[in-house]
Design an enzyme around this catalytic site. Sequence first.
Site, mmCIF file in Angstrom:
data_model
loop_
_atom_site.group_PDB
_atom_site.id
_atom_site.type_symbol
_atom_site.label_atom_id
_atom_site.label_comp_id
_atom_site.label_asym_id
_atom_site.label_seq_id
_atom_site.Cartn_x
_atom_site.Cartn_y
_atom_site.Cartn_z
ATOM 1 N N LYS A 22 -13.796 9.161 21.477
ATOM 2 C CA LYS A 22 -14.733 8.597 22.453
ATOM 3 C C LYS A 22 -16.107 9.255 22.346
ATOM 4 C CE LYS A 22 -15.956 8.646 27.288
ATOM 5 N NZ LYS A 22 -15.699 9.170 28.622
ATOM 6 N N ARG A 97 -22.506 7.205 31.426
ATOM 7 C CA ARG A 97 -23.198 8.439 31.052
ATOM 8 C C ARG A 97 -23.756 8.362 29.636
ATOM 9 N NH1 ARG A 97 -19.859 13.959 30.869
ATOM 10 N NH2 ARG A 97 -18.895 12.849 29.164
ATOM 11 N N ASP A 121 -19.179 10.519 34.820
ATOM 12 C CA ASP A 121 -18.914 11.838 35.380
ATOM 13 C C ASP A 121 -20.238 12.519 35.681
ATOM 14 O OD1 ASP A 121 -16.194 11.521 35.141
ATOM 15 O OD2 ASP A 121 -16.125 12.371 33.123
ATOM 16 N N ASP A 320 -13.274 19.887 27.760
ATOM 17 C CA ASP A 320 -12.466 18.723 28.123
ATOM 18 C C ASP A 320 -10.965 18.996 28.085
ATOM 19 O OD1 ASP A 320 -14.655 17.175 28.599
ATOM 20 O OD2 ASP A 320 -14.618 16.105 26.706
ATOM 21 N N MET A 342 -18.509 25.650 32.002
ATOM 22 C CA MET A 342 -19.591 24.670 31.882
ATOM 23 C C MET A 342 -19.747 23.761 33.099
ATOM 24 S SD MET A 342 -19.576 23.530 27.919
ATOM 25 C CE MET A 342 -19.566 24.741 26.590
#
Length: 435
Positions: A22, A97, A121, A320, A342
């Site tokens: 992605k 995004r 997000d 992630d 982060m």
Amino acid sequence: MGTFKIEGGHRLQGDITPQGAKNEALQILCAVLLTPEEVQINNIPDIVDVNKLIALLEDLGVKIQKRGKGSYTFKADDVNLDYLQSDQFKEDGRGLRGSIMLVGPLLARFGKGYIPKPGGDKIGRRRLDTHFEGFINLGAKFRYNKEEYFYGVEAKKLKGTYMLLDEASVTGTANIVMAAVLAEGTTTIYNAACEPYLQQLCKMLNRMGAKITGVGSNLLTIEGVDALGGTEHRMLPDMIEIGSWIGLAAMTKSELTIKNVSWDDLGQIPTVFRKLGITLERRGDDIYIPEHKDGYEIQNYIDGSILTISDAPWPGLTPDLLSIILVVATQAKGEVLIHQKMFESRLFFVDKLLDMGAKVILCDPHRATVIGHDFKSTLKATTMVSPDIRAGVSLLIAALSAKGTSTIHNIEQIDRGYENIDERLRAIGAKITRV
């Protein structure tokens, strides 16, 4: 609002193939705007966020043809720049995004790029600053409509320069690179991101005629060219999905083979899962995970102190995957500190795990200590709402390992990042239905 019903406690078995990446797709698809010639892209994931971006490109006037599963051609020879000022673009661009990465190629080729404040997000202010400060360094003029939250950059001709990025932002680096390839002169980007997906973008641009050196390092040098041509590109498998399937296999004590993972682009991922005690075998370009009948034990540091797993820019661990790792640790033997550096809200799904019986101490918005059950106590089924893509999949993995039937609402969040996840899980034995 869609829902998954998951009957947990079943062992899975078989092969699963990761989708295309992605995070690579959101960069690569924007790069088609840099040339009027045809670009073919293969292994595109069929997921909500990527399909939204393809629809945006089509509304911009890009000619798009589907060649097969995950394979499309794009031809941006008649781009409708008026669409960028339309109310429809302001609405559509706000919902994704990745739409921020349209700005670099539009600015490079057409001298102007606009974008509404991107949604998806949550993004911190500095992440957008990295993009626009890069464009300004290249000679663009920046403007911002506070009432409409609408950003714009314009330049008659971009000029190469030296820049030191304030952070090694992946999307920021990608956007600046796409702007710089058609700039006049040489651009040097220090503290550039060097993730495999950024490397993929640079390699694709070089095949199109760009002159980028230093690919894979944090110092990129870009010699501007007058025009780019067409090419064909195949995207890497999604490393986040690969990590998800490793975690799933361990949590459900399942024997799984993850096919065609591009091992050399996984970085720290196999190492981190091995630190949790999970056995991984490399078989060609596949990952084989045997059934963990006796569970898995977290490795302490050599001085006996508790293991800390934290995220970092590449080649560190991608943020992630931290929510996946946290869930997997709930059934490990031992303890681990998860440090999400982060993002401030990535650990705020822990309350759902507590409802399932997990032993997790949320120290602050960035840190959580997990005390593993060692499978002596199973997680218990519950009803949950998916807060975002990665937390949603983490909760799905927890539910597949839990005793009883769980319900997960707001699965549209999961669909944003994972292709036909329920069908693919059923193929390896999962009891999951979409309501």
